[in-house]
Write a protein that holds these residues in place. Structure first.
Motif, mmCIF file in Angstrom:
data_model
loop_
_atom_site.group_PDB
_atom_site.id
_atom_site.type_symbol
_atom_site.label_atom_id
_atom_site.label_comp_id
_atom_site.label_asym_id
_atom_site.label_seq_id
_atom_site.Cartn_x
_atom_site.Cartn_y
_atom_site.Cartn_z
ATOM 1 N N VAL A 136 46.044 -105.214 39.555
ATOM 2 C CA VAL A 136 46.809 -104.153 39.902
ATOM 3 C C VAL A 136 47.676 -104.271 41.083
ATOM 4 C CG1 VAL A 136 45.879 -102.545 38.197
ATOM 5 C CG2 VAL A 136 44.948 -102.633 40.421
ATOM 6 N N THR A 185 52.262 -93.387 37.318
ATOM 7 C CA THR A 185 51.576 -94.449 37.042
ATOM 8 C C THR A 185 50.744 -94.731 38.447
ATOM 9 O OG1 THR A 185 53.237 -96.131 37.637
ATOM 10 C CG2 THR A 185 53.018 -95.453 35.279
ATOM 11 N N VAL A 228 48.976 -98.633 39.026
ATOM 12 C CA VAL A 228 48.084 -99.048 37.974
ATOM 13 C C VAL A 228 49.055 -99.489 36.647
ATOM 14 C CG1 VAL A 228 46.392 -98.432 36.341
ATOM 15 C CG2 VAL A 228 46.266 -97.621 39.007
ATOM 16 N N ILE A 282 49.719 -102.958 35.670
ATOM 17 C CA ILE A 282 48.496 -104.019 35.547
ATOM 18 C C ILE A 282 49.138 -105.149 34.683
ATOM 19 C CG2 ILE A 282 48.040 -102.554 33.488
ATOM 20 C CD1 ILE A 282 45.191 -103.420 33.670
ATOM 21 N N ASP A 337 40.150 -96.913 37.801
ATOM 22 C CA ASP A 337 39.394 -96.748 36.519
ATOM 23 C C ASP A 337 39.944 -95.369 35.932
ATOM 24 O OD1 ASP A 337 38.165 -98.976 36.719
ATOM 25 O OD2 ASP A 337 36.433 -98.369 37.270
ATOM 26 N N LYS A 376 42.810 -93.625 36.503
ATOM 27 C CA LYS A 376 44.146 -93.724 36.143
ATOM 28 C C LYS A 376 44.400 -94.694 34.956
ATOM 29 C CE LYS A 376 47.130 -91.853 37.909
ATOM 30 N NZ LYS A 376 47.858 -90.927 37.739
ATOM 31 N N LEU A 377 43.478 -95.522 34.881
ATOM 32 C CA LEU A 377 43.749 -96.446 33.591
ATOM 33 C C LEU A 377 43.401 -95.825 32.389
ATOM 34 C CD1 LEU A 377 41.902 -99.799 34.897
ATOM 35 C CD2 LEU A 377 44.624 -99.724 34.094
ATOM 36 N N LYS A 378 42.106 -94.969 32.570
ATOM 37 C CA LYS A 378 42.089 -94.135 31.331
ATOM 38 C C LYS A 378 43.167 -93.081 30.905
ATOM 39 C CE LYS A 378 36.644 -94.288 32.428
ATOM 40 N NZ LYS A 378 35.634 -93.320 32.800
ATOM 41 N N PHE A 414 46.136 -95.046 29.440
ATOM 42 C CA PHE A 414 46.258 -95.881 28.216
ATOM 43 C C PHE A 414 45.039 -95.469 27.446
ATOM 44 C CE2 PHE A 414 47.607 -98.849 31.987
ATOM 45 C CZ PHE A 414 48.609 -99.171 31.332
#
Length: 208
Positions: free
Chosen positions: A137, A151, A170, A173, A197, A199-201, A204
């Protein structure tokens, strides 16, 4: 329209081209090809680069030069990648751990995709030396629109980087070739990785 021009425009398979064609099969089933089409494409690229220069404004010259420099660098990376592929010595790619802070040459991409040389954080959990790619990232310190972009996540200071206003983008990525990595300077702490983690959750997997 000549068969050559049809091939250049991607409308005719190489197997039907009267000049290039499939010459013969090599011992391992690979197709041999002469340099005719390659030289045609090089000439086409040279003309395109010159045509773009004719319509650019002077304020765009510097960025266009950076773009051309990237084409040269990418050609070097192509040759380097071929040496790995032919030698199958993938362990030379090295191993990167989750949280490693790496300097990456993202090159020049399309639209608002991340470009140029910038810092990034490795997020792979188990990246083996035999893997040719790694997931990262990118980091940014730009103010303005980036600060409020949904993001991005603010992480402040990540030693040993100098800025106290670092954001992890993020949303951008991506998986990159390890050949793009120029060096490693340290590791992000658990607080930064946990923020990434989350922010990824959110982006996405949906908000928890």
């Amino acid at each position: 329209m000549s068969p050559e021009s049809i091939v250049v425009q991607g409308l005719l398979p190489l197997s039907l081209h009267p000049v290039v064609g499939k010459l013969q099969l090599a011992g391992k089933g690979e197709e041999k090809m002469d340099k005719t089409l390659i030289k045609m494409k090089i000439a086409e690229l040279e003309k395109k680069l010159e045509d773009v220069l004719d319509v650019l404004h002077p304020e765009d010259y510097s960025e266009y030069l950076d773009y051309i420099d990237w084409l040269i660098t990418k050609t070097d990376l192509f040759l380097k990648g071929r040496s790995f592929k032919k030698g199958k010595d993938y362990k030379k790619f090295g191993t990167f751990k989750r949280g490693d802070i790496v300097l990456v040459n993202f090159g020049y991409n399309v639209g608002t995709e991340k470009n140029k040389i910038r810092w990034a954080i490795v997020i792979d959990i188990n990246n083996l030396p035999t893997f040719g790619t790694v997931t990262v990232v990118p980091l940014t310190t730009k103010q303005g629109r980036t600060v409020n972009h949904p993001t991005c996540v603010f992480v402040g200071h990540i030693p040993p980087l100098p800025s106290n206003k670092t954001y992890v983008d993020v949303g951008n990525i991506r998986s990159i070739s390890k050949l793009r990595i120029m060096r490693t300077v340290g590791r992000a702490n658990n607080d930064v990785l946990n923020a990434v983690d989350e922010k990824l959750k959110e982006l996405f997997l949906g908000k928890y």
